[in-house]
Design a protein around this motif. Structure first.
Motif, PDB file in Angstrom:
ATOM      1  N   LEU A  99     -36.768  26.817  12.135  1.00  0.00           N
ATOM      2  CA  LEU A  99     -37.446  26.959  10.846  1.00  0.00           C
ATOM      3  C   LEU A  99     -36.496  26.686   9.685  1.00  0.00           C
ATOM      4  CD1 LEU A  99     -39.609  30.147  11.493  1.00  0.00           C
ATOM      5  CD2 LEU A  99     -40.434  27.801  11.232  1.00  0.00           C
ATOM      6  N   GLU A 100     -35.271  27.174   9.805  1.00  0.00           N
ATOM      7  CA  GLU A 100     -34.303  26.950   8.729  1.00  0.00           C
ATOM      8  C   GLU A 100     -33.949  25.479   8.609  1.00  0.00           C
ATOM      9  OE1 GLU A 100     -30.756  26.413   6.560  1.00  0.00           O
ATOM     10  OE2 GLU A 100     -30.814  26.158   8.737  1.00  0.00           O
ATOM     11  N   ARG A 101     -33.783  24.797   9.730  1.00  0.00           N
ATOM     12  CA  ARG A 101     -33.428  23.381   9.727  1.00  0.00           C
ATOM     13  C   ARG A 101     -34.563  22.511   9.199  1.00  0.00           C
ATOM     14  NH1 ARG A 101     -28.700  20.571  11.737  1.00  0.00           N
ATOM     15  NH2 ARG A 101     -27.116  22.191  11.622  1.00  0.00           N
ATOM     16  N   LEU A 102     -35.797  22.924   9.474  1.00  0.00           N
ATOM     17  CA  LEU A 102     -36.943  22.138   9.004  1.00  0.00           C
ATOM     18  C   LEU A 102     -37.109  22.218   7.500  1.00  0.00           C
ATOM     19  CD1 LEU A 102     -39.671  22.896  11.694  1.00  0.00           C
ATOM     20  CD2 LEU A 102     -38.514  20.728  11.298  1.00  0.00           C
ATOM     21  N   ALA A 105     -31.778  23.280  17.542  1.00  0.00           N
ATOM     22  CA  ALA A 105     -32.250  24.555  18.074  1.00  0.00           C
ATOM     23  C   ALA A 105     -32.024  24.636  19.575  1.00  0.00           C
ATOM     24  CB  ALA A 105     -33.732  24.748  17.743  1.00  0.00           C
ATOM     25  N   THR A 106     -32.160  23.497  20.250  1.00  0.00           N
ATOM     26  CA  THR A 106     -31.922  23.457  21.695  1.00  0.00           C
ATOM     27  C   THR A 106     -30.467  23.759  22.015  1.00  0.00           C
ATOM     28  OG1 THR A 106     -33.691  21.879  22.074  1.00  0.00           O
ATOM     29  CG2 THR A 106     -31.981  21.985  23.742  1.00  0.00           C
ATOM     30  N   GLU A 107     -29.545  23.210  21.233  1.00  0.00           N
ATOM     31  CA  GLU A 107     -28.126  23.486  21.468  1.00  0.00           C
ATOM     32  C   GLU A 107     -27.826  24.975  21.296  1.00  0.00           C
ATOM     33  OE1 GLU A 107     -25.931  20.882  18.943  1.00  0.00           O
ATOM     34  OE2 GLU A 107     -26.311  19.109  20.180  1.00  0.00           O
ATOM     35  N   VAL A 108     -28.422  25.591  20.279  1.00  0.00           N
ATOM     36  CA  VAL A 108     -28.234  27.030  20.081  1.00  0.00           C
ATOM     37  C   VAL A 108     -28.817  27.800  21.262  1.00  0.00           C
ATOM     38  CG1 VAL A 108     -28.857  29.005  18.640  1.00  0.00           C
ATOM     39  CG2 VAL A 108     -28.177  26.842  17.570  1.00  0.00           C
ATOM     40  N   ALA A 109     -30.031  27.414  21.690  1.00  0.00           N
ATOM     41  CA  ALA A 109     -30.674  28.112  22.815  1.00  0.00           C
ATOM     42  C   ALA A 109     -29.857  27.958  24.096  1.00  0.00           C
ATOM     43  CB  ALA A 109     -32.087  27.571  23.017  1.00  0.00           C
TER      44      ALA A 109
END
Length: 349
Positions: free
Chosen positions: A97-100, A210-214
């Motif tokens: 959400l923040e990146r979007l 977000a995938t890298e964070v996950a």
């Protein structure tokens, strides 16, 4: 590159460990698996009060900013105590959400995530994003990136699910029936259609980050899980006797435990290095995160196999709390990128 933790980081991890250790997480996990989310949501609030979710939320929304190293330490402890729920997915959703730059959605959800007032899940139509590698049955994978959404983790407990299909992200609060999983505390359901939040290349870029964070946080969970399994197994082999001596004195048992320890000790600096690379925005961050995910996932799974074998028949019983950890190992190894996916990411740079 500095791998040593600061005093503040060590104290934070120790405080979180103490809080979780006094929270009766095995009972919380059993209730969560049975569909009773009240103890889990109460623990969720305490975790948020310790500042964990704020580590993935910008300061302007009540968080501390994205701090991958501190998040990694937190999720290692969450994995070590087998805390249930879409912990990784909530932080990854906050990052998405923040990146979007979706100001309305971010302004609504991010302060609630930081305070523990909101639980989110996240899934995708296809590709490496979905956390459902432990889903049962032939519907485990969607046919293509624009096809039906894959399973979302704990959609029945989440206030909303963010769904990525190709270059589109939507939000929904409805889902299909809850499906079985290798880990009963990982409850899976297919999210239904919802409100479109954004479309275009920005979604693809935000989803990749977000995938890298996950992946990083799942690797940290696997690492913590492996540490807990190894500690429980070492304690058990000191007490269990055969031929009037502890089985831990047998050379074969020592070798198995040593191999497990080496795997975990090898994975830990890789996880910390990946967190540092992600924090610095290094070009190699994606590759380093994938490397850490493979190492930690395989080490945690190996620790589960060691625990199962050295505990003998009792390792198979659901009544033993150890099963709560053992049954998480493979789903965590495969969530947010199977070993094959992550190795491919490393090779393609």
């Amino acid at each position: 590159m500095r791998f040593l933790l600061t005093d503040e980081q060590r104290e934070f991890a120790q405080a979180l460990d103490g809080m979780l250790g006094a929270s009766g997480t095995p009972a919380v996990a059993r209730a969560w698996a049975a569909g009773d989310h009240r103890p889990g949501r109460a623990l969720w609030t305490r975790i948020a009060g310790a500042g964990v979710f704020g580590l993935g939320v910008p300061e302007k929304h009540g968080g501390s900013g994205l701090l991958p190293v501190e998040l990694t330490l937190s999720f290692e402890e969450l994995g070590r105590h087998a805390v249930p729920g879409p912990l990784v997915e909530t932080v990854a959703a906050a990052v998405l959400l923040e990146r979007l730059g979706a100001d309305t959605e971010a302004g609504e959800w991010l302060p609630r995530i930081a305070s523990g007032g909101a639980v989110l899940s996240l899934c995708a139509g296809a590709g490496p994003y979905a956390p459902d590698a432990d889903a049962a049955g032939p519907d485990r994978y969607a046919p293509d990136a624009n096809g039906p959404a894959r399973y979302a983790l704990d959609a029945d407990a989440a206030d909303a699910v963010l769904v990525i299909r190709g270059d589109t992200v939507s939000r929904t609060d409805t889902h299909g029936p809850v499906q079985s999983s290798l880990d009963p505390a990982r409850r899976l359901a297919r999210p239904l259609d919802g409100t479109v939040l954004a479309r275009g290349p920005a979604v693809t870029a935000a989803a990749a980050h977000a995938t890298e964070v996950a992946r990083l946080l799942t690797a940290a969970q696997s690492l913590g899980l492996g540490r807990a399994l190894l500690a429980a197994t070492v304690s058990y082999v000191r007490q269990r006797t055969q031929f009037r001596v502890p089985i831990g004195s047998f050379q074969a048992v020592k070798h198995r435990l040593a191999d497990t320890l080496i795997g975990l000790e090898f994975a830990r600096p890789l996880v910390h290095a990946a967190a540092l690379a992600l924090a610095a925005g290094a070009p190699s961050a994606g590759r380093e995160v994938a490397t850490a995910k493979v190492a930690a996932g395989e080490a945690g799974y190996a620790a589960a196999r060691t625990a199962l074998q050295l505990h003998g028949a009792i390792g198979y019983t659901e009544e033993l709390d150890l099963s709560l950890w053992i049954r998480k190992a493979r789903p965590l190894r495969d969530a947010w990128g199977t070993p094959a996916d992550c190795r491919a990411r490393v090779l393609t740079g």
